[in-house]
Design a protein around this motif. Structure first.
Motif, PDB file in Angstrom:
ATOM      1  N   ARG A  56       0.827  -1.206   0.000  1.00  0.00           N
ATOM      2  CA  ARG A  56       0.000   0.000   0.000  1.00  0.00           C
ATOM      3  C   ARG A  56       0.859   1.252   0.000  1.00  0.00           C
ATOM      4  NH1 ARG A  56      -3.968  -0.859   4.805  1.00  0.00           N
ATOM      5  NH2 ARG A  56      -3.559  -3.048   4.737  1.00  0.00           N
ATOM      6  N   SER A  73     -21.132  -0.169   2.268  1.00  0.00           N
ATOM      7  CA  SER A  73     -20.757  -1.306   1.437  1.00  0.00           C
ATOM      8  C   SER A  73     -21.880  -1.621   0.459  1.00  0.00           C
ATOM      9  CB  SER A  73     -20.429  -2.524   2.304  1.00  0.00           C
ATOM     10  OG  SER A  73     -21.554  -2.890   3.074  1.00  0.00           O
ATOM     11  N   GLN A 113     -16.580  -2.722   0.247  1.00  0.00           N
ATOM     12  CA  GLN A 113     -16.689  -1.673   1.253  1.00  0.00           C
ATOM     13  C   GLN A 113     -15.774  -0.529   0.845  1.00  0.00           C
ATOM     14  OE1 GLN A 113     -16.178  -2.715   5.358  1.00  0.00           O
ATOM     15  NE2 GLN A 113     -15.759  -0.609   5.929  1.00  0.00           N
ATOM     16  N   ASP A 115     -13.995   2.798   2.079  1.00  0.00           N
ATOM     17  CA  ASP A 115     -13.603   3.568   3.260  1.00  0.00           C
ATOM     18  C   ASP A 115     -13.567   5.054   2.943  1.00  0.00           C
ATOM     19  OD1 ASP A 115     -13.444   1.363   4.916  1.00  0.00           O
ATOM     20  OD2 ASP A 115     -11.338   1.012   4.457  1.00  0.00           O
ATOM     21  N   TYR A 148     -10.186   3.945  -1.356  1.00  0.00           N
ATOM     22  CA  TYR A 148      -9.718   2.808  -0.569  1.00  0.00           C
ATOM     23  C   TYR A 148     -10.862   1.800  -0.473  1.00  0.00           C
ATOM     24  CZ  TYR A 148      -7.110   0.119   2.795  1.00  0.00           C
ATOM     25  OH  TYR A 148      -6.412  -0.890   3.410  1.00  0.00           O
ATOM     26  N   THR A 179     -12.231  -2.374   0.141  1.00  0.00           N
ATOM     27  CA  THR A 179     -12.031  -3.718   0.652  1.00  0.00           C
ATOM     28  C   THR A 179     -13.086  -4.601   0.008  1.00  0.00           C
ATOM     29  OG1 THR A 179     -11.253  -2.844   2.764  1.00  0.00           O
ATOM     30  CG2 THR A 179     -11.877  -5.164   2.712  1.00  0.00           C
ATOM     31  N   ARG A 202     -14.583  -8.534  -0.234  1.00  0.00           N
ATOM     32  CA  ARG A 202     -14.599  -9.834   0.440  1.00  0.00           C
ATOM     33  C   ARG A 202     -15.592 -10.772  -0.224  1.00  0.00           C
ATOM     34  NH1 ARG A 202     -13.454  -6.633   4.997  1.00  0.00           N
ATOM     35  NH2 ARG A 202     -11.758  -7.502   6.229  1.00  0.00           N
ATOM     36  N   PRO A 227      -9.753 -10.740   2.843  1.00  0.00           N
ATOM     37  CA  PRO A 227     -10.248  -9.979   1.694  1.00  0.00           C
ATOM     38  C   PRO A 227      -9.613 -10.433   0.381  1.00  0.00           C
ATOM     39  CG  PRO A 227      -8.949  -8.576   3.162  1.00  0.00           C
ATOM     40  CD  PRO A 227      -8.994  -9.927   3.768  1.00  0.00           C
ATOM     41  N   GLU A 232      -7.735  -5.376  -0.918  1.00  0.00           N
ATOM     42  CA  GLU A 232      -7.777  -4.296   0.058  1.00  0.00           C
ATOM     43  C   GLU A 232      -6.695  -3.301  -0.303  1.00  0.00           C
ATOM     44  OE1 GLU A 232      -8.019  -3.599   4.859  1.00  0.00           O
ATOM     45  OE2 GLU A 232      -7.047  -5.421   4.137  1.00  0.00           O
TER      46      GLU A 232
END
Length: 117
Positions: A3, A49, A58, A60, A76, A78, A80, A87, A90
């Motif tokens: 990241r 989400s 999701q 962020d 950002y 995620t 799943r 995940p 991510e």
């Protein structure tokens, strides 16, 4: 570590005047189901989400250059699968370079189009 590398590459790629970012209220994410070639645009608010197939996305945060809401967004995310704790994806995804940090999934693909302002 990955990241940090991706974010540093994003910052270096932006012009000096566009390095300041502003948060949007959410993002528009394009989703592709490779099995039936269907494309859907998902509008997700920050901290919310959305479901697509058997995946949950999701968001962020979504950011864009100050003074240019139609500019290059980055978000950002995620992602799943229903039955997995780990995940599938991510990290930060950049609208202009979705392959820079892409979702690695055999059936679905996602990329950021823009932030909602």
């Amino acid at each position: 570590m990955k990241r940090l590398f991706v974010m540093s590459m994003c910052v270096l790629a932006l012009p000096a005047a566009a390095q300041q970012a502003q948060s949007g209220s959410g993002a528009v994410i394009r989703a592709l189901d490779r099995t039936n070639a269907s494309v859907t645009d998902l509008e997700i608010g920050n901290g919310a989400s959305a479901r697509y197939g058997y995946l949950t996305l999701q968001l962020d945060e979504c950011r864009y250059p100050v003074g240019d809401p139609s500019g290059d967004a980055y978000a950002y995310l995620t992602v799943r699968e229903d039955e997995s704790a780990e995940p599938v994806f991510e990290g930060w995804m950049v609208a202009s370079s979705p392959a820079l940090n892409a979702v690695d999934h055999p059936r679905y693909d996602f990329w950021v189009l823009r932030c909602k302002t």
